[in-house]
Each structure stands twice: as structure tokens, then as C-alpha cells.
Design an enzyme around this catalytic site. Structure first.
Site, PDB file in Angstrom:
ATOM      1  NE  ARG A   1      -2.460  -1.996  11.087  1.00  0.00           N
ATOM      2  CZ  ARG A   1      -2.318  -1.678   9.800  1.00  0.00           C
ATOM      3  NH1 ARG A   1      -1.117  -1.687   9.243  1.00  0.00           N
ATOM      4  NH2 ARG A   1      -3.353  -1.346   9.084  1.00  0.00           N
TER       5      ARG A   1
ATOM      6  NE  ARG B   1      -2.332   0.862   3.691  1.00  0.00           N
ATOM      7  CZ  ARG B   1      -3.198   0.559   4.645  1.00  0.00           C
ATOM      8  NH1 ARG B   1      -4.489   0.641   4.417  1.00  0.00           N
ATOM      9  NH2 ARG B   1      -2.771   0.150   5.821  1.00  0.00           N
TER      10      ARG B   1
ATOM     11  NE  ARG C   1      -1.890   3.220   7.572  1.00  0.00           N
ATOM     12  CZ  ARG C   1      -3.096   2.687   7.776  1.00  0.00           C
ATOM     13  NH1 ARG C   1      -4.070   2.926   6.920  1.00  0.00           N
ATOM     14  NH2 ARG C   1      -3.340   1.936   8.818  1.00  0.00           N
TER      15      ARG C   1
HETATM   16  P1  AP5 Z   1      -7.277  -0.250   2.227  1.00  0.00           P
HETATM   17  O1  AP5 Z   1      -8.545   0.127   1.533  1.00  0.00           O
HETATM   18  O2  AP5 Z   1      -6.344   0.838   2.649  1.00  0.00           O
HETATM   19  O3  AP5 Z   1      -7.599  -1.237   3.448  1.00  0.00           O
HETATM   20  P2  AP5 Z   1      -8.278  -0.960   4.852  1.00  0.00           P
HETATM   21  O4  AP5 Z   1      -9.160  -2.112   5.154  1.00  0.00           O
HETATM   22  O5  AP5 Z   1      -8.899   0.404   4.903  1.00  0.00           O
HETATM   23  O6  AP5 Z   1      -6.980  -1.053   5.757  1.00  0.00           O
HETATM   24  P3  AP5 Z   1      -6.374  -0.164   6.917  1.00  0.00           P
HETATM   25  O7  AP5 Z   1      -5.001  -0.695   7.168  1.00  0.00           O
HETATM   26  O8  AP5 Z   1      -6.501   1.300   6.653  1.00  0.00           O
HETATM   27  O9  AP5 Z   1      -7.278  -0.555   8.072  1.00  0.00           O
HETATM   28  P4  AP5 Z   1      -6.930  -0.556   9.517  1.00  0.00           P
HETATM   29  O10 AP5 Z   1      -8.279  -0.904   9.985  1.00  0.00           O
HETATM   30  O11 AP5 Z   1      -5.851  -1.364  10.065  1.00  0.00           O
HETATM   31  O12 AP5 Z   1      -6.296   0.906   9.746  1.00  0.00           O
HETATM   32  P5  AP5 Z   1      -6.895   2.220  10.331  1.00  0.00           P
HETATM   33  O13 AP5 Z   1      -6.360   3.319   9.529  1.00  0.00           O
HETATM   34  O14 AP5 Z   1      -8.370   2.111  10.540  1.00  0.00           O
HETATM   35  O15 AP5 Z   1      -6.508  -1.284   1.270  1.00  0.00           O
HETATM   36  C1  AP5 Z   1      -5.259  -1.826   1.621  1.00  0.00           C
HETATM   37  C2  AP5 Z   1      -4.404  -2.012   0.358  1.00  0.00           C
HETATM   38  O16 AP5 Z   1      -5.031  -2.983  -0.482  1.00  0.00           O
HETATM   39  C3  AP5 Z   1      -4.272  -0.744  -0.518  1.00  0.00           C
HETATM   40  O17 AP5 Z   1      -2.973  -0.716  -1.058  1.00  0.00           O
HETATM   41  C4  AP5 Z   1      -5.308  -0.928  -1.636  1.00  0.00           C
HETATM   42  O18 AP5 Z   1      -4.901  -0.285  -2.838  1.00  0.00           O
HETATM   43  C5  AP5 Z   1      -5.295  -2.452  -1.794  1.00  0.00           C
HETATM   44  N1  AP5 Z   1      -6.606  -2.986  -2.182  1.00  0.00           N
HETATM   45  C6  AP5 Z   1      -7.819  -2.632  -1.708  1.00  0.00           C
HETATM   46  N2  AP5 Z   1      -8.792  -3.358  -2.277  1.00  0.00           N
HETATM   47  C7  AP5 Z   1      -8.160  -4.213  -3.139  1.00  0.00           C
HETATM   48  C8  AP5 Z   1      -8.634  -5.239  -4.027  1.00  0.00           C
HETATM   49  N3  AP5 Z   1      -9.940  -5.547  -4.130  1.00  0.00           N
HETATM   50  N4  AP5 Z   1      -7.702  -5.918  -4.742  1.00  0.00           N
HETATM   51  C9  AP5 Z   1      -6.389  -5.644  -4.638  1.00  0.00           C
HETATM   52  N5  AP5 Z   1      -5.879  -4.675  -3.807  1.00  0.00           N
HETATM   53  C10 AP5 Z   1      -6.759  -3.978  -3.071  1.00  0.00           C
HETATM   54  O19 AP5 Z   1      -6.240   2.223  11.788  1.00  0.00           O
HETATM   55  C11 AP5 Z   1      -4.870   2.457  12.004  1.00  0.00           C
HETATM   56  C12 AP5 Z   1      -4.588   2.521  13.516  1.00  0.00           C
HETATM   57  O20 AP5 Z   1      -5.338   3.605  14.107  1.00  0.00           O
HETATM   58  C13 AP5 Z   1      -5.025   1.284  14.310  1.00  0.00           C
HETATM   59  O21 AP5 Z   1      -4.049   0.271  14.295  1.00  0.00           O
HETATM   60  C14 AP5 Z   1      -5.230   1.890  15.715  1.00  0.00           C
HETATM   61  O22 AP5 Z   1      -4.003   2.107  16.371  1.00  0.00           O
HETATM   62  C15 AP5 Z   1      -5.828   3.253  15.399  1.00  0.00           C
HETATM   63  N6  AP5 Z   1      -7.299   3.205  15.339  1.00  0.00           N
HETATM   64  C16 AP5 Z   1      -8.080   3.480  14.244  1.00  0.00           C
HETATM   65  N7  AP5 Z   1      -9.371   3.328  14.549  1.00  0.00           N
HETATM   66  C17 AP5 Z   1      -9.422   2.962  15.855  1.00  0.00           C
HETATM   67  C18 AP5 Z   1     -10.483   2.630  16.737  1.00  0.00           C
HETATM   68  N8  AP5 Z   1     -11.767   2.644  16.328  1.00  0.00           N
HETATM   69  N9  AP5 Z   1     -10.164   2.282  17.996  1.00  0.00           N
HETATM   70  C19 AP5 Z   1      -8.904   2.270  18.440  1.00  0.00           C
HETATM   71  N10 AP5 Z   1      -7.839   2.554  17.657  1.00  0.00           N
HETATM   72  C20 AP5 Z   1      -8.102   2.895  16.374  1.00  0.00           C
END
Ligand code: AP5
Length: 215
Positions: free
Chosen positions: A171, A127, A160
């Protein structure tokens, strides 16, 4: 519609949420994006959240619950919203439920995105994200024209810090222990809709629209 996108890190929630938000003009509320912006601006919230995010741990519930409640008070969410990355614990889910029921704005559905762990690791390690507009790319599956610049706004593309392999593994563990219980939580409430998240971005988007009756 009031929607939650649920699923493991890297399964593609953000990619799909951005597409649906763009098409239907419902705000995409990503707690990860909000927290990363706070870290970048070195706000008190950002300083508190940074150490958890860098190790792949969850930020304390109350901090995130307060952010989401405040965001859902904004009028652009009244016609519908897409929550991405929230809730992530049963405590967050219960707080959201209480808040939404007090406002008489019930959830419409929880979309649960499913993919294998191998696919998720490939997606996360390849990513790249835009620092300016937040666009999401993948070096192989959704490559930008230029590996260093965003196709949409010309902003800098970066990896990231929590997409390093060791943090990715943590994670995924945190997800299994703290977030996966939400699958049965929402299944029992009759709100869960499963989406097969393997296959191309376009194919998954068709599945999302089908599940929501928008196809
Ligand atoms: P992408 O769409 O970016 O995936 P995602 O599911 O959104 O993944 P994230 O890593 O952003 O989710 P996350 O839940 O861990 O992180 P968050 O930012 O919420 O796609 C990923 C990759 O795949 C990309 O390169 C894309 O191009 C590719 N892709 C997508 N679809 C595809 C397909 N169909 N085919 C091929 N490739 C594809 O959280 C980060 C941190 O923030 C957490 O670890 C935590 O510390 C904190 N945090 C956030 N929310 C909370 C909460 N509610 N409570 C507590 N801590 C929190």
C-alpha cells in the site's frame, strides 16, 4: 467547506475526518469505508473491489469515481464534505474537479497529512476498527477499554486484512507511485495545506483546525 484529506495509508486521515465531521456536521466520505461495506455485503461492487483491496492495490478509477459522484449528489453534502481516501490518482482528481465545477461547488482546501514511514507502520499494525460503527482505535495510542469490543457501541473490534505487514508495504508503494503526485497537483492549484501528523491525536486535531481557521 469542501475538503479533501490526503496522505499516506495510516497517517490518521480517518481519525481526524471523523472528529471534524462530528464537530461540524459535515459528512465524512471515506471510499475505503464504502468499499469495505460493499465487500462485507458481497455486492457486485464488493466482489470486484475485494481482490484489489486484499493485495493493497487501488480499485479501478471508474468504479470509485462513480461511487463518489453518486454520494456527492446527496443533499447532506451541499453544505460541505470531507473526502477521505479520494482522490487517489490524477485521473480521479481530474474527474472530481470536472464534477465539482459543473455543480459550482469548488474545493475549499486539500489537507495533506505528513508523518514518517516508521510512524505510519506502527499506526497501521496496531490499528483496530469497529465492525458496527467504524470507530478507530490503536492498541497503544488509542486503546479501547476492552481489546475485543468497541467503547462506543459494543461492536466487535477487528484488524483490517490489509493491515498485515506485507500488504502494508505494498500500500505504501502504491501510494508513492499513484497518489503522491496529487501533492504537487493541488499545490499548483493553491489548495494544499500541510498538517504535521506526528504527535497525539488531539495535537493533530488542533493543527487541522488551525489550518482551516477554525481554532
Ligand atoms: P487512521 O485514521 O485509520 O488512518 P488513515 O490515514 O485513515 O489510514 P487508512 O489505512 O484507512 O488509509 P488508507 O488510505 O490506506 O485506507 P482506505 O480505507 O482509504 O489511523 C491509523 C491508525 O493510527 C489507527 O489505529 C489510529 O488509532 C492511529 N492514529 C491516528 N492518529 C494518530 C495519532 N495522531 N497518534 C497516534 N496514533 C494515531 O483504503 C483501503 C483500500 O481501499 C485501498 O488500499 C484501495 O484498495 C481501496 N480504495 C480506497 N479508496 C480508493 C480510491 N480512491 N481509489 C482506489 N482504491 C481505493
Amino acid at each position: 467547506m469542501n475538503l479533501i484529506f490526503l496522505g499516506a495509508p495510516g497517517v490518521g486521515k480517518g481519525t481526524q475526518a471523523k472528529m471534524l465531521s462530528y464537530q461540524l456536521h459535515w459528512p465524512h466520505i471515506s471510499t475505503g469505508d464504502i468499499l469495505r461495506e460493499a465487500v462485507r455485503r458481497e455486492t457486485p461492487l464488493g466482489r470486484e473491489a475485494k481482490r484489489y483491496m486484499e493485495s493493497g492495490e487501488l480499485v479501478p478509477d471508474q468504479l470509485v469515481i462513480d461511487i463518489v459522484k453518486e454520494r456527492l449528489e446527496e443533499s447532506d453534502t451541499f453544505k460541505g464534505f470531507i473526502l477521505d481516501g479520494f482522490p487517489r490518482t490524477v485521473e480521479q482528481a481530474e474527474a472530481l474537479e470536472e464534477f465539482l465545477s459543473s455543480k459550482k461547488r469548488p474545493l475549499s482546501a486539500v489537507l495533506y497529512f505528513e508523518a514518517s514511514t516508521e510512524e505510519i507502520v506502527v499506526r497501521l499494525t496496531g490499528r483496530r476498527s469497529c465492525r458496527s460503527c467504524g470507530a478507530i482505535y490503536h492498541l497503544v495510542h488509542q486503546p479501547p477499554l476492552n481489546q475485543e469490543r468497541c467503547d462506543k457501541c459494543g461492536g466487535e473490534l477487528y484488524q483490517r486484512s490489509d493491515d498485515q505487514e506485507e500488504t502494508v508495504r505494498n500500500r505504501l508503494k502504491v501510494y508513492e507511485v499513484q497518489t503522491a503526485p496529487l501533492i504537487s497537483f493541488y499545490e499548483k492549484k493553491g489548495l494544499l495545506r500541510k498538517v504535521k501528523a506526528e504527535g497525539s491525536v488531539e495535537k493533530v486535531y488542533s493543527a487541522v483546525k488551525n489550518v482551516l481557521g477554525l481554532a
